[in-house]
Design a protein around this motif. Structure first.
Motif, PDB file in Angstrom:
ATOM      1  N   TYR A   1       0.812  -1.178  -0.006  1.00  0.00           N
ATOM      2  CA  TYR A   1       0.209   0.145  -0.164  1.00  0.00           C
ATOM      3  C   TYR A   1       0.706   1.178   0.178  1.00  0.00           C
ATOM      4  CZ  TYR A   1      -3.546  -3.568   1.383  1.00  0.00           C
ATOM      5  OH  TYR A   1      -4.320  -4.419   1.445  1.00  0.00           O
TER       6      TYR A   1
ATOM      7  N   TYR B   1       1.248   5.832  -0.261  1.00  0.00           N
ATOM      8  CA  TYR B   1       0.408   6.817  -0.076  1.00  0.00           C
ATOM      9  C   TYR B   1       1.270   8.124  -0.528  1.00  0.00           C
ATOM     10  CZ  TYR B   1      -1.789   3.356   2.806  1.00  0.00           C
ATOM     11  OH  TYR B   1      -2.413   2.063   3.020  1.00  0.00           O
TER      12      TYR B   1
ATOM     13  N   PHE C   1      -3.719  14.209   3.729  1.00  0.00           N
ATOM     14  CA  PHE C   1      -3.862  13.058   2.935  1.00  0.00           C
ATOM     15  C   PHE C   1      -4.073  13.332   1.407  1.00  0.00           C
ATOM     16  CE2 PHE C   1      -4.898   8.730   1.386  1.00  0.00           C
ATOM     17  CZ  PHE C   1      -5.923   8.969   0.722  1.00  0.00           C
TER      18      PHE C   1
ATOM     19  N   SER D   1      -4.176   7.378  -1.945  1.00  0.00           N
ATOM     20  CA  SER D   1      -3.675   6.097  -1.517  1.00  0.00           C
ATOM     21  C   SER D   1      -3.666   5.062  -2.875  1.00  0.00           C
ATOM     22  CB  SER D   1      -4.449   5.354  -0.574  1.00  0.00           C
ATOM     23  OG  SER D   1      -5.939   5.240  -0.759  1.00  0.00           O
TER      24      SER D   1
ATOM     25  N   TYR E   1      -3.215   0.868  -4.356  1.00  0.00           N
ATOM     26  CA  TYR E   1      -3.047  -0.487  -4.125  1.00  0.00           C
ATOM     27  C   TYR E   1      -3.129  -0.964  -5.396  1.00  0.00           C
ATOM     28  CZ  TYR E   1      -4.302  -5.204  -2.315  1.00  0.00           C
ATOM     29  OH  TYR E   1      -4.188  -6.463  -1.896  1.00  0.00           O
TER      30      TYR E   1
ATOM     31  N   SER F   1      -6.828   3.716  -4.802  1.00  0.00           N
ATOM     32  CA  SER F   1      -7.874   3.219  -3.890  1.00  0.00           C
ATOM     33  C   SER F   1      -8.756   4.294  -3.156  1.00  0.00           C
ATOM     34  CB  SER F   1      -7.291   2.273  -2.753  1.00  0.00           C
ATOM     35  OG  SER F   1      -6.268   2.647  -2.241  1.00  0.00           O
ATOM     36  N   GLU F   2      -8.022   5.431  -2.978  1.00  0.00           N
ATOM     37  CA  GLU F   2      -8.641   6.575  -2.316  1.00  0.00           C
ATOM     38  C   GLU F   2      -7.929   7.921  -2.691  1.00  0.00           C
ATOM     39  OE1 GLU F   2      -9.321   5.909   1.976  1.00  0.00           O
ATOM     40  OE2 GLU F   2     -11.339   7.112   1.941  1.00  0.00           O
TER      41      GLU F   2
ATOM     42  N   ARG G   1       2.887   0.892   3.551  1.00  0.00           N
ATOM     43  CA  ARG G   1       2.221  -0.099   4.649  1.00  0.00           C
ATOM     44  C   ARG G   1       2.501  -1.278   4.008  1.00  0.00           C
ATOM     45  NH1 ARG G   1      -2.669  -1.532   6.057  1.00  0.00           N
ATOM     46  NH2 ARG G   1      -3.629  -0.549   4.485  1.00  0.00           N
TER      47      ARG G   1
ATOM     48  N   PRO H   1      -6.644  -4.782   6.664  1.00  0.00           N
ATOM     49  CA  PRO H   1      -6.586  -3.694   5.800  1.00  0.00           C
ATOM     50  C   PRO H   1      -6.642  -2.219   6.210  1.00  0.00           C
ATOM     51  CG  PRO H   1      -8.758  -4.893   6.021  1.00  0.00           C
ATOM     52  CD  PRO H   1      -7.765  -5.561   6.733  1.00  0.00           C
ATOM     53  N   ASN H   2      -7.138  -2.108   7.572  1.00  0.00           N
ATOM     54  CA  ASN H   2      -7.212  -0.863   8.196  1.00  0.00           C
ATOM     55  C   ASN H   2      -5.988  -0.628   9.325  1.00  0.00           C
ATOM     56  OD1 ASN H   2      -8.892   0.842   6.475  1.00  0.00           O
ATOM     57  ND2 ASN H   2     -10.261  -0.674   7.247  1.00  0.00           N
ATOM     58  N   THR H   3      -4.924  -1.658   9.421  1.00  0.00           N
ATOM     59  CA  THR H   3      -4.013  -1.420  10.502  1.00  0.00           C
ATOM     60  C   THR H   3      -3.043  -1.535  10.128  1.00  0.00           C
ATOM     61  OG1 THR H   3      -4.422  -3.801  11.294  1.00  0.00           O
ATOM     62  CG2 THR H   3      -5.872  -2.133  12.218  1.00  0.00           C
ATOM     63  N   GLY H   4      -1.892  -1.384  10.840  1.00  0.00           N
ATOM     64  CA  GLY H   4      -0.489  -1.764  10.300  1.00  0.00           C
ATOM     65  C   GLY H   4       0.125  -0.156  10.318  1.00  0.00           C
TER      66      GLY H   4
ATOM     67  N   LEU I   1       2.171   2.861   9.187  1.00  0.00           N
ATOM     68  CA  LEU I   1       2.666   3.481   7.990  1.00  0.00           C
ATOM     69  C   LEU I   1       3.926   4.098   8.161  1.00  0.00           C
ATOM     70  CD1 LEU I   1       0.484   4.099   5.761  1.00  0.00           C
ATOM     71  CD2 LEU I   1      -0.040   6.623   6.752  1.00  0.00           C
TER      72      LEU I   1
ATOM     73  N   TYR J   1       2.463  10.249  15.870  1.00  0.00           N
ATOM     74  CA  TYR J   1       3.810  10.405  15.020  1.00  0.00           C
ATOM     75  C   TYR J   1       4.657  11.504  15.784  1.00  0.00           C
ATOM     76  CZ  TYR J   1       2.037   7.402  11.589  1.00  0.00           C
ATOM     77  OH  TYR J   1       1.582   6.076  10.642  1.00  0.00           O
TER      78      TYR J   1
ATOM     79  N   ARG K   1      -5.753   0.909  19.101  1.00  0.00           N
ATOM     80  CA  ARG K   1      -6.995   0.614  18.425  1.00  0.00           C
ATOM     81  C   ARG K   1      -8.185   0.623  19.240  1.00  0.00           C
ATOM     82  NH1 ARG K   1      -2.755  -1.876  16.596  1.00  0.00           N
ATOM     83  NH2 ARG K   1      -2.585  -2.073  14.176  1.00  0.00           N
TER      84      ARG K   1
ATOM     85  N   ALA L   1     -11.046  -2.345   2.665  1.00  0.00           N
ATOM     86  CA  ALA L   1     -10.003  -2.964   2.597  1.00  0.00           C
ATOM     87  C   ALA L   1      -9.227  -2.325   1.476  1.00  0.00           C
ATOM     88  CB  ALA L   1     -10.169  -4.247   1.954  1.00  0.00           C
ATOM     89  N   GLY L   2      -7.678  -2.108   1.828  1.00  0.00           N
ATOM     90  CA  GLY L   2      -6.470  -1.349   0.931  1.00  0.00           C
ATOM     91  C   GLY L   2      -6.465   0.116   1.379  1.00  0.00           C
ATOM     92  N   SER L   3      -7.693   0.677   1.910  1.00  0.00           N
ATOM     93  CA  SER L   3      -7.439   2.201   2.005  1.00  0.00           C
ATOM     94  C   SER L   3      -7.074   2.293   3.417  1.00  0.00           C
ATOM     95  CB  SER L   3      -8.544   2.624   1.459  1.00  0.00           C
ATOM     96  OG  SER L   3      -9.855   2.342   2.256  1.00  0.00           O
ATOM     97  N   TYR L   4      -6.529   3.578   3.519  1.00  0.00           N
ATOM     98  CA  TYR L   4      -6.013   3.803   5.023  1.00  0.00           C
ATOM     99  C   TYR L   4      -5.531   5.154   4.971  1.00  0.00           C
ATOM    100  CZ  TYR L   4      -3.187   2.871   9.207  1.00  0.00           C
ATOM    101  OH  TYR L   4      -2.610   2.561  10.381  1.00  0.00           O
TER     102      TYR L   4
ATOM    103  N   LEU M   1      -5.284   8.479   6.823  1.00  0.00           N
ATOM    104  CA  LEU M   1      -4.881   9.069   8.122  1.00  0.00           C
ATOM    105  C   LEU M   1      -5.555  10.496   8.009  1.00  0.00           C
ATOM    106  CD1 LEU M   1      -1.461   7.606   9.218  1.00  0.00           C
ATOM    107  CD2 LEU M   1      -3.818   7.055  10.240  1.00  0.00           C
TER     108      LEU M   1
END
Lengths: 117, 115
Positions: free
Chosen positions: A31, A33, A45, A48, A50, A55-56, A95, A101-104, A106, B36, B51, B98-101, B103
């Motif tokens: 992924y 960004y 932002f 993104s 993928y 994707s966004e 990432r 998909p929404n964690t992890g 960056l 951050y 989380r 899924a796949g988008s993130y 922040l």
């Protein structure tokens, strides 16, 4: 430790010129960004990416912006016709997929400072 | 969309004292809240995250708390050291599939630790 690398670190351009900012994400990440930070303001932002497609994207990411992963390792941001208000620090991030998909985490690069005159 | 507010914008503490930075978010769907640290001339670096299924997380001198009902989360740094001086950003992620993130960041807090 693996890291995201960005080039150039600083670019000065004339208004109306095209600019390409380059990024090499961490090798096993999927992924990607782009964020930007206008001096003294919050990190925003942009887009993104993928599976070789966007994707966004945010409202900032208009038709003047495009992204590409041309060769499987680089990830580029192109601004077709720069405006004064495009002056900012542009951060690339990548990432992995651990945690869903929404964690992890960056991982950000050190940024490319764009100055439009 | 999501909106993240962060306070204070600047914070000065004596070395060894604690520092607390607070953030609020607007979108109840947000479920991931990273913090951050950004040093001069560098990109943001993740220092801790939480989380929505937990209320508190600690990593040595750094802790984060989350109140989902009130939609606010805080960063606590104890026994501050001069190397903690930096700009700290909170962020929240929008659960957009899924796949988008994406922040959404706060405006940042410039922390100065005075030796």
């Amino acid at each position: 430790e693996p890291e995201v690398t960005q080039t150039p670190s600083h670019q000065v351009t004339q208004m109306g010129q095209e600019v390409i900012l380059r990024c090499v994400p961490i090798s096993n990440h999927l992924y990607f960004y782009w964020y930007r930070q206008i001096l003294g303001q919050k990190v925003e932002f942009l887009v993104s990416f993928y599976n070789n497609e966007i994707s966004e994207k945010s409202e900032i990411f208009d038709d003047q912006f495009s992204v590409e992963r041309p060769d499987g390792s680089n990830f580029t941001l192109k601004i077709r016709s720069t405006k004064l208000e495009d002056s900012a620090m542009y951060f690339c991030a990548s990432r992995g997929t651990s945690g869903g998909p929404n964690t992890g985490e960056l991982f950000f690069g050190e940024g490319s400072r764009l100055t439009v005159l | 969309g999501e909106n993240v507010e962060q306070h204070p914008s600047t914070l000065s503490v004596q070395e060894g004292d604690s520092a607390v930075i607070k953030c609020t978010y607007s979108d109840s769907a947000s479920n991931y809240f990273p913090w951050y640290k950004q040093e001069l001339g560098k990109g943001p670096q993740l220092i801790i995250d939480i989380r929505s299924n937990v209320g508190e997380k600690k990593d040595q001198r750094i802790a984060v708390t989350l109140n989902k009902t009130a939609k606010h989360f805080s960063l606590h740094i104890t026994e501050t050291q001069p190397e903690d001086s930096a700009v700290y950003f909170c962020a929240a992620s929008i659960n957009s599939g899924a796949g988008s993130y994406q922040l959404t960041f706060g405006k940042g807090t410039k922390l100065s630790v005075i030796p």
